[in-house]
Design an enzyme around this catalytic site. Structure first.
Site, PDB file in Angstrom:
ATOM      1  N   GLU A  12     -23.129  27.132 -24.257  1.00 49.35           N
ATOM      2  CA  GLU A  12     -23.633  28.345 -23.590  1.00 49.35           C
ATOM      3  C   GLU A  12     -23.227  28.323 -22.103  1.00 49.35           C
ATOM      4  O   GLU A  12     -23.165  27.252 -21.487  1.00 49.35           O
ATOM      5  CB  GLU A  12     -25.168  28.323 -23.708  1.00 49.35           C
ATOM      6  CG  GLU A  12     -25.912  29.466 -23.071  1.00 49.35           C
ATOM      7  CD  GLU A  12     -27.446  29.278 -23.219  1.00 49.35           C
ATOM      8  OE1 GLU A  12     -27.908  28.181 -23.627  1.00 49.35           O
ATOM      9  OE2 GLU A  12     -28.169  30.234 -22.925  1.00 49.35           O
ATOM     10  N   LYS A  31     -27.117  37.298 -26.082  1.00 46.50           N
ATOM     11  CA  LYS A  31     -28.308  36.519 -26.477  1.00 46.50           C
ATOM     12  C   LYS A  31     -29.547  37.401 -26.577  1.00 46.50           C
ATOM     13  O   LYS A  31     -29.967  38.037 -25.600  1.00 46.50           O
ATOM     14  CB  LYS A  31     -28.526  35.407 -25.458  1.00 46.50           C
ATOM     15  CG  LYS A  31     -29.612  34.409 -25.815  1.00 46.50           C
ATOM     16  CD  LYS A  31     -29.645  33.282 -24.769  1.00 46.50           C
ATOM     17  CE  LYS A  31     -30.644  32.186 -25.104  1.00 46.50           C
ATOM     18  NZ  LYS A  31     -30.595  31.108 -24.093  1.00 46.50           N
ATOM     19  N   CYS A  87     -28.279  29.251 -28.225  1.00 47.41           N
ATOM     20  CA  CYS A  87     -29.361  28.358 -27.813  1.00 47.41           C
ATOM     21  C   CYS A  87     -30.731  28.750 -28.378  1.00 47.41           C
ATOM     22  O   CYS A  87     -30.964  28.656 -29.561  1.00 47.41           O
ATOM     23  CB  CYS A  87     -29.369  28.223 -26.297  1.00 47.41           C
ATOM     24  SG  CYS A  87     -30.140  26.668 -25.775  1.00 47.41           S
TER      25      CYS A  87
HETATM   26  C1  ACM Z   1     -31.825  27.886 -23.699  1.00 50.36           C
HETATM   27  O1  ACM Z   1     -31.951  28.841 -24.468  1.00 50.36           O
HETATM   28  N1  ACM Z   1     -30.770  27.764 -22.934  1.00 50.36           N
HETATM   29  C2  ACM Z   1     -32.850  26.840 -23.652  1.00 50.36           C
END
Ligand code: ACM
Length: 267
Positions: A40, A112, A145
């Site tokens: 990420e 995301k 993530c």
């Molecule tokens: C995250 O979602 N970077 C912990």
């Protein structure tokens, strides 16, 4: 069917896109794979005080800015596609995104959906939804993530036929690697969690990223788990077809046995 996957674990340097490109180039030099997964926010690093501070390092999702431009170039050398997390700028808004890049450009962009902690004051919540793309007859989905803690993320991708879930990460909690075993079992999919390493410090806040990047198989076997704090590239062959067989007994199928009328997921 043989499909070569490569997972890359490294420490993105905050505010230094050129250095991050250099590190990725070095790690992927000479590597051949059908699919490479990077962590990420591989272009920018993680901790920023406010959106304006991150803005100069964010990129349009079209391979015209340096980070994705170089990934397109590297994907040609690798002979496959690269999935990488990056800070995206679109319509004046910042997104924590992942792009699947081929030698021809962007195949798919994912923003995301489940933002973690202070990410909520930097990024807009993702608006692309979860979707799956085809790459040489292999179905690939992306999540980023913290999406891991919502089983709906992997499930939504699996219901669309994903055989492999590419999962760029900057993990700080210790649970995800173990949870991804369950994501694999409950969906019969491969997962590739490319996590970052190292730490970041800003205004007294300190984050330690957990490494241990991981590949899991449809029955939940951990095919690879990386070290905690060492840059790593791990390459392996998988057979994506193994993710297409959803029968768990002669009488049970992971997909057709679902009873969505009792789940009330929109409630
Ligand atoms: C995250 O979602 N970077 C912990």
């Amino acid at each position: 069917m043989s499909f070569q996957i490569a997972l890359v674990q490294f420490e993105p340097i905050r505010k230094d896109v050129a250095r991050n490109i250099q590190i990725i180039r070095r790690l992927l030099k000479g590597i051949k794979a059908n699919l490479v997964v990077l962590p990420e926010l591989s272009n920018s690093g993680y901790l920023y005080r406010k959106p304006e501070e991150l803005l100069p390092y964010a990129e349009k999702g079209d391979c015209s800015d340096p980070f994705l431009y170089v990934l397109q170039e590297i994907s040609m050398a690798v002979g496959g596609i690269i999935v990488a997390g990056y800070a995206e700028l679109a319509d004046g808004k910042l997104f924590n995104a992942a792009a699947a890049v081929s030698e021809h450009g962007i195949i798919q962009n994912y923003r995301k959906i489940h933002l973690y902690a202070d990410e909520k004051s930097l990024f807009q919540p993702g608006n692309t939804g979860f979707s799956v793309f085809d790459w040489h007859d292999v179905k690939i989905g992306m999540m980023i993530c913290f999406d891991w803690i919502f089983p709906e993320s992997a499930r939504t991708l699996s219901l669309q036929g994903a055989q492999i879930i590419a999962h760029p990460a900057n993990l700080v909690m210790p649970y995800c690697q173990d949870a991804m075993v369950t994501r694999s079992i409950e969906n019969r999919v491969f997962t590739i969690t490319a996590n970052r390493i190292g730490d970041e410090n800003l205004d007294g806040k300190k984050l330690l990223f957990t490494g241990r990047s991981q590949i899991t198989a449809p029955h939940g076997h951990i095919l690879y788990r990386g070290p905690e704090n060492v840059p790593t590239v791990h390459i392996m062959d998988i057979d994506p077809q193994k993710a297409s067989q959803k029968n768990i007994s002669p009488q049970n199928n992971l997909i057709s046995d679902r009873r969505p009328e009792f789940y009330d997921l929109l409630g």
